[in-house]
Design a protein around this motif. Structure first.
Motif, PDB file in Angstrom:
ATOM      1  N   LYS A  79       0.664  -1.224   0.060  1.00 24.96           N
ATOM      2  CA  LYS A  79       0.025  -0.109   0.182  1.00 24.96           C
ATOM      3  C   LYS A  79       0.739   1.291   0.070  1.00 24.96           C
ATOM      4  O   LYS A  79       1.809   1.202   0.724  1.00 24.96           O
ATOM      5  CB  LYS A  79      -1.129   0.094   1.268  1.00 24.96           C
ATOM      6  CG  LYS A  79      -1.705  -1.287   1.450  1.00 24.96           C
ATOM      7  CD  LYS A  79      -3.145  -0.743   1.542  1.00 24.96           C
ATOM      8  CE  LYS A  79      -4.029  -2.092   1.586  1.00 24.96           C
ATOM      9  NZ  LYS A  79      -5.294  -2.014   0.929  1.00 24.96           N
ATOM     10  N   THR A  80       0.427   2.286  -0.607  1.00 22.56           N
ATOM     11  CA  THR A  80       1.101   3.486  -0.823  1.00 22.56           C
ATOM     12  C   THR A  80       0.084   4.774  -0.650  1.00 22.56           C
ATOM     13  O   THR A  80      -1.073   4.449  -0.603  1.00 22.56           O
ATOM     14  CB  THR A  80       1.871   3.726  -2.050  1.00 22.56           C
ATOM     15  OG1 THR A  80       0.801   3.692  -3.168  1.00 22.56           O
ATOM     16  CG2 THR A  80       3.240   2.768  -2.240  1.00 22.56           C
ATOM     17  N   ASN A  81       0.533   5.849  -0.548  1.00 15.33           N
ATOM     18  CA  ASN A  81      -0.263   7.139  -0.147  1.00 15.33           C
ATOM     19  C   ASN A  81      -0.502   7.595  -1.506  1.00 15.33           C
ATOM     20  O   ASN A  81      -0.053   8.255  -1.977  1.00 15.33           O
ATOM     21  CB  ASN A  81       0.322   8.175   0.739  1.00 15.33           C
ATOM     22  CG  ASN A  81       0.519   7.526   2.214  1.00 15.33           C
ATOM     23  OD1 ASN A  81      -0.096   6.765   2.592  1.00 15.33           O
ATOM     24  ND2 ASN A  81       1.518   7.871   2.673  1.00 15.33           N
ATOM     25  N   THR A  82      -1.569   6.882  -1.907  1.00 16.19           N
ATOM     26  CA  THR A  82      -2.202   7.316  -3.208  1.00 16.19           C
ATOM     27  C   THR A  82      -3.633   7.777  -3.280  1.00 16.19           C
ATOM     28  O   THR A  82      -4.322   7.446  -2.374  1.00 16.19           O
ATOM     29  CB  THR A  82      -1.678   6.512  -4.662  1.00 16.19           C
ATOM     30  OG1 THR A  82      -2.283   5.260  -4.272  1.00 16.19           O
ATOM     31  CG2 THR A  82      -0.308   6.367  -4.766  1.00 16.19           C
ATOM     32  N   THR A  83      -4.218   7.855  -4.542  1.00 21.12           N
ATOM     33  CA  THR A  83      -5.593   8.480  -4.374  1.00 21.12           C
ATOM     34  C   THR A  83      -6.323   6.912  -4.369  1.00 21.12           C
ATOM     35  O   THR A  83      -5.987   6.106  -4.742  1.00 21.12           O
ATOM     36  CB  THR A  83      -6.067   9.109  -5.912  1.00 21.12           C
ATOM     37  OG1 THR A  83      -5.723   8.341  -6.804  1.00 21.12           O
ATOM     38  CG2 THR A  83      -5.312  10.290  -5.923  1.00 21.12           C
ATOM     39  N   PRO A  84      -7.752   7.347  -3.783  1.00 24.45           N
ATOM     40  CA  PRO A  84      -8.406   5.855  -3.909  1.00 24.45           C
ATOM     41  C   PRO A  84      -8.666   5.202  -5.431  1.00 24.45           C
ATOM     42  O   PRO A  84      -8.478   3.999  -5.752  1.00 24.45           O
ATOM     43  CB  PRO A  84      -9.868   6.426  -3.292  1.00 24.45           C
ATOM     44  CG  PRO A  84      -9.569   7.603  -2.379  1.00 24.45           C
ATOM     45  CD  PRO A  84      -8.208   8.466  -3.167  1.00 24.45           C
ATOM     46  N   GLU A  85      -8.614   6.165  -6.432  1.00 27.01           N
ATOM     47  CA  GLU A  85      -8.982   5.751  -7.523  1.00 27.01           C
ATOM     48  C   GLU A  85      -7.654   5.051  -8.184  1.00 27.01           C
ATOM     49  O   GLU A  85      -7.910   3.889  -8.778  1.00 27.01           O
ATOM     50  CB  GLU A  85      -9.237   6.819  -8.687  1.00 27.01           C
ATOM     51  CG  GLU A  85      -9.455   6.291  -9.842  1.00 27.01           C
ATOM     52  CD  GLU A  85      -9.773   7.594 -10.883  1.00 27.01           C
ATOM     53  OE1 GLU A  85      -8.935   7.822 -11.864  1.00 27.01           O
ATOM     54  OE2 GLU A  85     -10.684   8.455 -10.780  1.00 27.01           O
ATOM     55  N   SER A  86      -6.423   5.443  -7.767  1.00 26.72           N
ATOM     56  CA  SER A  86      -5.285   4.743  -8.380  1.00 26.72           C
ATOM     57  C   SER A  86      -5.151   3.260  -7.445  1.00 26.72           C
ATOM     58  O   SER A  86      -4.521   2.413  -8.208  1.00 26.72           O
ATOM     59  CB  SER A  86      -4.153   5.697  -8.152  1.00 26.72           C
ATOM     60  OG  SER A  86      -3.710   5.863  -6.895  1.00 26.72           O
ATOM     61  N   LEU A 108      -7.487   1.415  -6.516  1.00 27.16           N
ATOM     62  CA  LEU A 108      -8.546   0.630  -7.244  1.00 27.16           C
ATOM     63  C   LEU A 108      -7.910   0.203  -8.445  1.00 27.16           C
ATOM     64  O   LEU A 108      -8.128  -1.044  -8.654  1.00 27.16           O
ATOM     65  CB  LEU A 108      -9.997   1.452  -7.223  1.00 27.16           C
ATOM     66  CG  LEU A 108     -10.968   0.338  -7.986  1.00 27.16           C
ATOM     67  CD1 LEU A 108     -11.238  -0.815  -7.183  1.00 27.16           C
ATOM     68  CD2 LEU A 108     -12.067   1.328  -8.196  1.00 27.16           C
ATOM     69  N   ASN A 109      -7.342   0.928  -9.223  1.00 24.61           N
ATOM     70  CA  ASN A 109      -6.874   0.608 -10.386  1.00 24.61           C
ATOM     71  C   ASN A 109      -5.576  -0.579 -10.247  1.00 24.61           C
ATOM     72  O   ASN A 109      -5.374  -1.570 -11.230  1.00 24.61           O
ATOM     73  CB  ASN A 109      -6.298   1.669 -11.399  1.00 24.61           C
ATOM     74  CG  ASN A 109      -7.417   2.495 -11.826  1.00 24.61           C
ATOM     75  OD1 ASN A 109      -8.670   1.964 -12.087  1.00 24.61           O
ATOM     76  ND2 ASN A 109      -7.008   3.824 -12.267  1.00 24.61           N
ATOM     77  N   LYS A 110      -4.788  -0.240  -9.343  1.00 23.55           N
ATOM     78  CA  LYS A 110      -3.614  -1.115  -8.809  1.00 23.55           C
ATOM     79  C   LYS A 110      -4.293  -2.418  -8.421  1.00 23.55           C
ATOM     80  O   LYS A 110      -3.546  -3.450  -8.825  1.00 23.55           O
ATOM     81  CB  LYS A 110      -2.821  -0.498  -7.905  1.00 23.55           C
ATOM     82  CG  LYS A 110      -1.890   0.615  -8.200  1.00 23.55           C
ATOM     83  CD  LYS A 110      -1.160   0.822  -7.117  1.00 23.55           C
ATOM     84  CE  LYS A 110      -0.153   2.285  -7.466  1.00 23.55           C
ATOM     85  NZ  LYS A 110       0.755   2.554  -6.298  1.00 23.55           N
ATOM     86  N   ALA A 163      -6.134  -9.047 -11.971  1.00 22.99           N
ATOM     87  CA  ALA A 163      -6.054  -9.497 -13.207  1.00 22.99           C
ATOM     88  C   ALA A 163      -4.747 -10.490 -13.350  1.00 22.99           C
ATOM     89  O   ALA A 163      -5.020 -11.634 -13.889  1.00 22.99           O
ATOM     90  CB  ALA A 163      -6.335  -8.478 -14.282  1.00 22.99           C
ATOM     91  N   LEU A 164      -3.647  -9.813 -12.817  1.00 22.61           N
ATOM     92  CA  LEU A 164      -2.549 -10.569 -13.279  1.00 22.61           C
ATOM     93  C   LEU A 164      -2.627 -11.898 -12.362  1.00 22.61           C
ATOM     94  O   LEU A 164      -2.259 -12.984 -12.810  1.00 22.61           O
ATOM     95  CB  LEU A 164      -1.375  -9.848 -12.706  1.00 22.61           C
ATOM     96  CG  LEU A 164       0.188 -10.400 -12.879  1.00 22.61           C
ATOM     97  CD1 LEU A 164       0.348 -10.846 -14.194  1.00 22.61           C
ATOM     98  CD2 LEU A 164       1.162  -9.503 -12.395  1.00 22.61           C
TER      99      LEU A 164
END
Length: 182
Positions: free
Chosen positions: A103-110, A112-114, A120-121
């Motif tokens: 986990k990193t300090n990013t936006t909730p959207e990013s 979710l994308n990660k 998927a991977l």
């Protein structure tokens, strides 16, 4: 400094101490490896218990022709394959992710994308045929070299590199196909 196995062979260390150190060093990696085969956490943990019991029982006969890590990987893979051969396993589907992303300090959207990309991977790796999945897991997640994998699986190094290349291509094709469907 002598390795723990050299100390054990010289009888300077108790068998239980050796097993404890081996469990501490390799337990998490081997559990992830087992999970990558059986796709169920509780079953992977059961397999690990069997692996460490076998390790304890056979510690006296370990000849050191390979590293302890390689020896334990071989035992784990064999136990997993035995488990997968049992009849009832053929009818059960598991779809839990096996690799945790930090986990990193990013936006909730990013985030979710990660997570979507990670899932998927993970799913694509678990959907690979076993001969490709095990190579991917051993190389990228267990961080074994192709030479170590060839010794572990008793195959030629060139065969391992070929399977690794094919596995990466299959993963890429599958992920592209899934992206096209979105």
């Amino acid at each position: 400094m002598e390795s723990i196995m050299e100390q054990y062979k010289l009888k300077q260390v108790d068998k239980e101490d050796v097993l404890t150190e081996i469990m501490n060093l390799y337990g998490n990696d081997l559990t992830r490896l087992a999970y990558s085969y059986v796709k169920e956490q509780a079953l992977a943990e059961d397999i690990m218990q069997e692996v460490f019991v076998k390790c304890y029982m056979k510690l006296d006969t370990f000849k050191g022709k390979s590293s302890v890590k390689t020896w334990l990987h071989r035992i784990t893979i064999n136990k997993c394959k035995d488990q997968l051969k049992s009849g009832w396993r053929k009818y059960i589907q598991f779809d839990l992710p096996i690799f945790k992303t930090p986990k990193t300090n990013t936006t909730p959207e990013s985030e979710l994308n990660k997570q979507v990309e990670h899932d998927a991977l993970t799913e694509a790796i678990l959907d690979l045929p076993m001969k490709y999945r095990e190579i991917i897991i051993l190389h990228y997640f267990q961080e074994l070299s192709t030479n170590e994998i060839s010794l572990l699986l008793n195959m030629k190094d060139t065969s391992i590199r070929t399977r690794l290349r094919r596995a990466r291509q299959l993963l890429e094709d599958e992920l592209n196909k899934r992206n096209d469907q979105i």
